[in-house]
Write an enzyme that holds these catalytic residues in place. Structure first.
Site, PDB file in Angstrom:
ATOM      1  CG  ASP A  36       7.283  -1.366   0.159  1.00 29.02           C
ATOM      2  OD1 ASP A  36       7.562  -1.737   0.035  1.00 29.02           O
ATOM      3  OD2 ASP A  36       6.616  -0.090  -0.032  1.00 29.02           O
ATOM      4  CG  ASN A  94      15.259  -5.924  -4.404  1.00 27.40           C
ATOM      5  OD1 ASN A  94      14.710  -7.199  -5.276  1.00 27.40           O
ATOM      6  ND2 ASN A  94      13.573  -4.950  -4.007  1.00 27.40           N
ATOM      7  CG  HIS A 107      14.083  -4.804   3.386  1.00 26.05           C
ATOM      8  ND1 HIS A 107      15.723  -4.303   2.999  1.00 26.05           N
ATOM      9  CD2 HIS A 107      13.503  -4.780   2.026  1.00 26.05           C
ATOM     10  CE1 HIS A 107      15.002  -3.340   2.173  1.00 26.05           C
ATOM     11  NE2 HIS A 107      14.045  -4.127   1.429  1.00 26.05           N
TER      12      HIS A 107
HETATM   13  P1  DGP Z   1      14.177  -2.335  -1.255  1.00 19.71           P
HETATM   14  O1  DGP Z   1      14.237  -1.606  -3.530  1.00 19.71           O
HETATM   15  O2  DGP Z   1      14.400  -3.709  -1.586  1.00 19.71           O
HETATM   16  O3  DGP Z   1      15.464  -1.723  -0.533  1.00 19.71           O
HETATM   17  O4  DGP Z   1      13.087  -1.547  -1.108  1.00 19.71           O
HETATM   18  C1  DGP Z   1      12.785  -1.060  -0.360  1.00 19.71           C
HETATM   19  C2  DGP Z   1      11.373  -0.482  -0.171  1.00 19.71           C
HETATM   20  O5  DGP Z   1      11.153  -0.100   1.049  1.00 19.71           O
HETATM   21  C3  DGP Z   1      10.098  -0.509  -1.408  1.00 19.71           C
HETATM   22  O6  DGP Z   1       9.696  -1.179  -1.516  1.00 19.71           O
HETATM   23  C4  DGP Z   1       9.854   1.256  -0.347  1.00 19.71           C
HETATM   24  C5  DGP Z   1      10.163   0.712   1.158  1.00 19.71           C
HETATM   25  N1  DGP Z   1       9.905   2.277   1.635  1.00 19.71           N
HETATM   26  C6  DGP Z   1      10.995   2.962   1.840  1.00 19.71           C
HETATM   27  N2  DGP Z   1      11.282   4.164   2.313  1.00 19.71           N
HETATM   28  C7  DGP Z   1      10.249   3.678   3.306  1.00 19.71           C
HETATM   29  C8  DGP Z   1       9.594   4.229   4.594  1.00 19.71           C
HETATM   30  O7  DGP Z   1       9.880   4.797   4.821  1.00 19.71           O
HETATM   31  N3  DGP Z   1       8.523   3.457   4.755  1.00 19.71           N
HETATM   32  C9  DGP Z   1       7.800   1.915   4.418  1.00 19.71           C
HETATM   33  N4  DGP Z   1       7.185   1.619   5.668  1.00 19.71           N
HETATM   34  N5  DGP Z   1       8.406   1.824   3.482  1.00 19.71           N
HETATM   35  C10 DGP Z   1       9.856   2.412   2.812  1.00 19.71           C
END
Ligand code: DGP
Length: 122
Positions: A36, A94, A107
């Site tokens: 993340d 979520n 995810h």
């Molecule tokens: P959710 O709220 O469950 O949709 O979580 C989305 C997650 O994705 C959050 O913990 C931050 C992560 N995230 C957002 N943008 C990016 C990205 O560009 N790369 C990665 N690796 N993670 C990301």
């Protein structure tokens, strides 16, 4: 959020197509896992199916039993790769407005590496 239609421009779709970088930790024909970008714990991994599912709800409704089992077994394998089965971890997915899902590609968050407390804000 809560669209019935998959948005193929979402960030994880772009990562899956290789258009955006990620710190990949695992990949097979059906699943990609990466760190993340905004970690909420010392270990914060995201596991995504490569097929286009919007959410947990969409995944469980549309994916085959084989795909669902394969996904969850892969999540387990990743926890072992990081020795998290020894110290414990939390799985979070979520959904929808109240669940505050931001990225509309299903995810699973794997969180660990410290005592997480009773609740976690993701
Ligand atoms: P959710 O709220 O469950 O949709 O979580 C989305 C997650 O994705 C959050 O913990 C931050 C992560 N995230 C957002 N943008 C990016 C990205 O560009 N790369 C990665 N690796 N993670 C990301």
């Amino acid at each position: 959020m809560n669209s019935k239609y998959y948005d193929s421009n979402n960030i994880f779709a772009q990562i899956l197509r290789g258009e955006l970088p990620c710190k990949k930790i695992y990949e097979d024909k059906g699943v990609l896992a990466f760190y993340d970008k905004y970690p909420d714990a010392p270990v914060h991994i995201l596991v995504v199916p490569k097929s286009q599912y919007i959410s947990y709800d969409d995944f469980i409704f549309k994916a085959s039993a084989e795909e669902i089992v394969g996904f969850f077994k892969t999540v387990r394998e990743i926890t072992y790769k990081y020795n998290l089965e020894k110290t414990g971890y939390r799985l979070v997915t979520n959904y929808g407005e109240n669940g505050e899902q931001v990225v509309p590609h299903f995810h699973m968050h794997i969180l660990g590496g410290k005592r997480l407390g009773k609740h976690v804000n993701l």
